[in-house]
Design an enzyme around this catalytic site. Structure first.
Site, short mmCIF file in Angstrom:
data_model
loop_
_atom_site.label_atom_id
_atom_site.label_comp_id
_atom_site.label_asym_id
_atom_site.label_seq_id
_atom_site.Cartn_x
_atom_site.Cartn_y
_atom_site.Cartn_z
N ASP A 125 0.83 -1.20 0.00
CA ASP A 125 0.00 0.00 0.00
C ASP A 125 0.86 1.25 0.00
OD1 ASP A 125 0.93 -0.32 2.67
OD2 ASP A 125 -0.98 -1.16 3.30
N ASP B 21 -7.95 -2.69 14.30
CA ASP B 21 -9.34 -2.90 13.88
C ASP B 21 -9.48 -4.10 12.94
OD1 ASP B 21 -8.15 -1.96 11.59
OD2 ASP B 21 -9.54 -0.30 11.25
N HIS C 191 -7.66 -4.63 10.12
CA HIS C 191 -7.36 -4.42 8.71
C HIS C 191 -6.04 -5.08 8.32
CE1 HIS C 191 -5.11 -0.67 10.10
NE2 HIS C 191 -4.23 -1.21 9.27
N GLU D 298 -9.84 -1.49 5.31
CA GLU D 298 -10.52 -1.20 6.57
C GLU D 298 -11.76 -2.07 6.73
OE1 GLU D 298 -8.98 0.38 8.69
OE2 GLU D 298 -8.30 2.37 8.13
#
Length: 259
Positions: free
Chosen positions: A66, A135, A137, A142
């Site tokens: 990314d 979270d 990811h 996400e």
């Protein structure tokens, strides 16, 4: 999915580096998927040390997971710079064989499509390193990301921006948008190694390993991967109900199986 619980980040780094080394020795033109963040740093340190002892990356290629959108070229927190600083400049991989999504592109969708095409042209990812966010990811996929998604632009939730603010001067400096390989892209890698350390990752680890496969925890899609390896320290594994079973399984694993 294989879950391996180890004593700390150095042991995790060594075991993951073993898998990379075995791949590169078996397939010198291997295609590596590179993660950023703190989790893979012990792996890169170990691989750099092994390169100093003769491990050859000259025919290998690499693709980053990314990149932030809008950071200027050379920004120290851009993942292009992080990948270069932490790994590729420390081994003999050819610069032209190191690929990072173009977060400065005028046409982001076209840049995303080109990135997917470049991975396909290279033969696909042989081994993908991953971290996991608090979270759940992976990459910057996400919660509620599509399990079929490919490389695309995504908006970051505030928790991720707060988690990553330590790499910037302040929270306001963290971009709101990123380019990330999709969950479908990640699932196409032939071997996935996810690394997690620290108690702050325990909930996400429990959800991805033992929870339902659900969009609220994107990493849980790895339960469907044919060759996913989860490397944890004791703190990250602290919420797992079957931790003792995972320890027993690894301790009694046949040597011929490898990682």
């Amino acid at each position: 999915m294989e879950v391996v619980i180890l004593g700390g980040s150095r042991q995790i780094g060594r075991l993951a580096a073993d898998a990379v080394e075995q791949l590169v020795r078996r397939k010198p033109d291997a295609v590596l998927g590179l993660a950023t963040g703190s989790s893979p740093l012990p792996v890169y340190d170990e691989l750099a040390a092994r390169h100093g002892q003769g491990l050859d990356f000259s025919q290998a290629s690499a693709f980053a997971l990314d990149e932030y959108v809008g950071l200027p070229a050379g920004h120290p927190a851009s993942y292009r710079e992080v990948v270069r600083r932490e790994f590729t400049n420390r081994v003999n991989i050819a610069p032209e064989n190191v690929h990072v999504p173009d977060g400065t592109a005028a046409d982001i969708p076209a840049a995303c499509a080109a990135y997917e095409e470049a991975m396909a042209a290279a033969g696909g990812i042989d081994l993908q390193l991953l971290g996991v966010g608090t979270d759940g990811h992976i990459g910057f996929n996400e919660p509620c990301s599509s399990f079929a998604s490919r490389t695309r632009i995504k908006s970051l939730i505030e928790q991720t921006r707060r988690d990553n603010a330590r790499f910037f001067d302040n929270l306001g400096g963290v971009p709101h948008h990123v380019i990330t390989q999709g969950l479908g892209t990640i699932m196409a890698a032939r071997h996935v190694i996810l690394l997690a350390t620290g108690a702050q990752k325990a909930q996400a680890v429990r959800d991805l390993v033992e929870g339902p496969v659900a969009a609220i925890c994107p990493a849980s899609v790895l339960q469907f991967h044919p060759h996913a390896t989860i490397l944890l320290d004791e703190a990250a594994a602290s919420a797992l109900k079957l931790a003792d079973f995972y320890r027993h399984t690894y301790e009694n694993k046949p040597a011929w199986q490898g990682l």
